[in-house]
Design a protein around this motif. Structure first.
Motif, mmCIF file in Angstrom:
data_model
loop_
_atom_site.group_PDB
_atom_site.id
_atom_site.type_symbol
_atom_site.label_atom_id
_atom_site.label_comp_id
_atom_site.label_asym_id
_atom_site.label_seq_id
_atom_site.Cartn_x
_atom_site.Cartn_y
_atom_site.Cartn_z
ATOM 1 N N TYR A 91 0.901 -1.351 -0.175
ATOM 2 C CA TYR A 91 0.039 0.002 0.007
ATOM 3 C C TYR A 91 0.760 1.250 -0.078
ATOM 4 N N ASN A 92 2.055 1.118 0.590
ATOM 5 C CA ASN A 92 2.987 2.405 0.731
ATOM 6 C C ASN A 92 4.416 1.823 0.246
ATOM 7 N N GLY A 93 4.325 1.322 -0.888
ATOM 8 C CA GLY A 93 5.546 0.667 -1.340
ATOM 9 C C GLY A 93 6.043 -0.659 -1.195
ATOM 10 N N ASN A 94 7.546 -0.557 -1.116
ATOM 11 C CA ASN A 94 8.165 -2.012 -0.874
ATOM 12 C C ASN A 94 7.657 -2.635 0.385
ATOM 13 N N ILE A 95 7.921 -3.840 0.348
ATOM 14 C CA ILE A 95 7.668 -4.607 1.690
ATOM 15 C C ILE A 95 8.692 -5.743 1.592
ATOM 16 N N LYS A 96 9.761 -5.669 2.197
ATOM 17 C CA LYS A 96 11.052 -6.478 2.291
ATOM 18 C C LYS A 96 10.547 -7.686 2.935
ATOM 19 N N LEU A 97 11.022 -8.885 2.626
ATOM 20 C CA LEU A 97 10.569 -10.067 3.339
ATOM 21 C C LEU A 97 11.666 -11.033 3.040
ATOM 22 N N HIS A 154 9.188 -2.297 5.963
ATOM 23 C CA HIS A 154 7.769 -1.874 5.266
ATOM 24 C C HIS A 154 7.411 -0.445 5.756
ATOM 25 N N ASN A 155 6.460 0.087 4.941
ATOM 26 C CA ASN A 155 5.921 1.431 5.257
ATOM 27 C C ASN A 155 4.416 1.331 5.208
ATOM 28 N N GLU A 156 3.887 0.102 5.746
ATOM 29 C CA GLU A 156 2.514 -0.092 5.477
ATOM 30 C C GLU A 156 1.686 0.746 6.935
ATOM 31 N N THR A 157 0.459 0.929 6.542
ATOM 32 C CA THR A 157 -0.177 1.711 7.669
ATOM 33 C C THR A 157 -0.222 0.996 8.852
ATOM 34 N N PRO A 158 -0.116 1.806 9.956
ATOM 35 C CA PRO A 158 -0.048 1.316 11.437
ATOM 36 C C PRO A 158 -1.572 0.829 11.746
ATOM 37 N N GLY A 159 -1.477 -0.252 12.212
ATOM 38 C CA GLY A 159 -3.071 -0.513 12.951
ATOM 39 C C GLY A 159 -3.705 -1.344 11.649
ATOM 40 N N LEU A 160 -3.142 -1.420 10.551
ATOM 41 C CA LEU A 160 -4.041 -1.878 9.514
ATOM 42 C C LEU A 160 -2.835 -3.012 8.596
ATOM 43 N N GLY A 161 -1.982 -2.451 7.652
ATOM 44 C CA GLY A 161 -1.232 -3.268 6.781
ATOM 45 C C GLY A 161 0.168 -3.806 7.731
ATOM 46 N N ASP A 162 0.462 -3.053 8.905
ATOM 47 C CA ASP A 162 1.349 -3.742 9.555
ATOM 48 C C ASP A 162 1.090 -4.794 10.270
ATOM 49 N N LYS A 163 -0.016 -5.477 10.155
ATOM 50 C CA LYS A 163 -0.631 -6.843 10.745
ATOM 51 C C LYS A 163 0.573 -7.885 9.948
ATOM 52 N N VAL A 164 1.072 -7.378 8.946
ATOM 53 C CA VAL A 164 1.941 -8.429 8.328
ATOM 54 C C VAL A 164 3.304 -8.691 9.276
ATOM 55 N N GLU A 165 3.416 -7.916 10.172
ATOM 56 C CA GLU A 165 4.716 -8.313 11.067
ATOM 57 C C GLU A 165 4.163 -9.353 12.043
ATOM 58 N N HIS A 166 5.172 -10.395 12.063
ATOM 59 C CA HIS A 166 4.746 -11.642 13.043
ATOM 60 C C HIS A 166 4.500 -11.075 14.272
ATOM 61 N N ARG A 167 5.152 -10.000 14.774
ATOM 62 C CA ARG A 167 4.943 -9.820 16.321
ATOM 63 C C ARG A 167 3.510 -8.986 16.616
ATOM 64 N N LYS A 168 2.908 -8.710 15.269
ATOM 65 C CA LYS A 168 1.651 -8.041 15.638
ATOM 66 C C LYS A 168 0.534 -8.986 15.183
ATOM 67 N N SER A 169 0.626 -9.792 14.575
ATOM 68 C CA SER A 169 -0.592 -10.999 14.217
ATOM 69 C C SER A 169 0.117 -12.300 13.766
ATOM 70 N N ASN A 170 -0.552 -13.251 13.785
ATOM 71 C CA ASN A 170 0.172 -14.629 13.503
ATOM 72 C C ASN A 170 -0.305 -14.845 12.098
ATOM 73 N N TRP A 171 -0.810 -13.943 11.239
ATOM 74 C CA TRP A 171 -1.134 -14.070 9.750
ATOM 75 C C TRP A 171 -0.113 -14.698 9.074
ATOM 76 N N LEU A 172 1.083 -14.494 9.095
ATOM 77 C CA LEU A 172 2.117 -14.985 8.370
ATOM 78 C C LEU A 172 2.205 -16.433 8.547
#
Length: 211
Positions: free
Chosen positions: A102-108, A126-144
């Protein structure tokens, strides 16, 4: 008045020079320490994908550089770490870029075992939106964790998409773009792993030849 302006200008120039010198000196003094800390953090992440007790090599020294803009998301060489045990390869950690965040590159980085199964995925930046896109971070959700044990085959390639696009991967409420970018990138990295190019990994340049 002109003399006063010259004097103030000289003071400002000296102040700017002093600040620049301090920044340059600080960078020179701390760059090795920063690089060391980045290496420690990356190794910690890789060990989450390829468990430390599952390999016996110095995985950070077993690093190669490969380039594939279409599948690794960037024209820049990406690092591929090889884990071995008793000299047998047990897995890889492949870095890549999801360019359609959403806000550019996501390095993984994606962990893959020798059967092509995903052992884990982690976001490195990443530069994703805090509270929304940043849920791709493993420390914020188990989505990965949804990627763990997944494989890419000709039969299931259509399922490698978010549910909104008819695939098997859930997206976040209000943030479909970010998970879509990550799913597509992991799929691309698995495609790269299966490509003929990846079989030439051993002949690829070492990460340490970059500098």
């Amino acid at each position: 008045m002109f003399v006063s302006m010259k004097k103030n200008g000289a003071i400002l120039a000296l102040f700017a020079l002093a600040c620049t010198s301090v920044v340059a000196i600080t960078h020179a003094v701390t760059k090795d320490r920063i690089a060391e800390q980045e290496q420690i953090q990356l190794l910690k992440i890789i060990n989450q994908l390829l468990p430390e007790d599952g390999h016996d090599n110095n995985i950070f020294q077993s690093c190669k550089l490969m380039t594939n803009e279409a599948l690794l998301g960037t024209s820049e060489p990406q690092r591929i770490f090889t884990a071995t045990k008793n000299n047998d390869t047990v897995g890889y950690a492949v870095e890549g870029i999801a360019p359609a965040g959403y806000n550019g590159n996501i390095k993984l980085v994606v962990g893959i075992d020798t059967t092509g199964k995903v052992t884990g995925v982690r976001i490195l930046g990443h530069n994703e939106t805090p509270g929304l896109g940043d849920k791709v971070e493993h420390r914020k959700s188990n989505w990965l964790d949804d990627f763990v044990d997944q494989t890419l085959t000709p039969e299931n390639t259509h399922t490698w998409a978010v549910t909104k696009d008819g695939g098997d991967f859930d997206s976040f409420t209000g943030a479909t773009i970010t998970p879509r970018a990550v799913v597509n990138s992991v799929k691309d990295i698995l495609t790269f792993y299966q490509s003929a190019q990846f079989s030439d990994l051993q002949s690829a340049p070492s990460c340490w030849s970059k500098s």
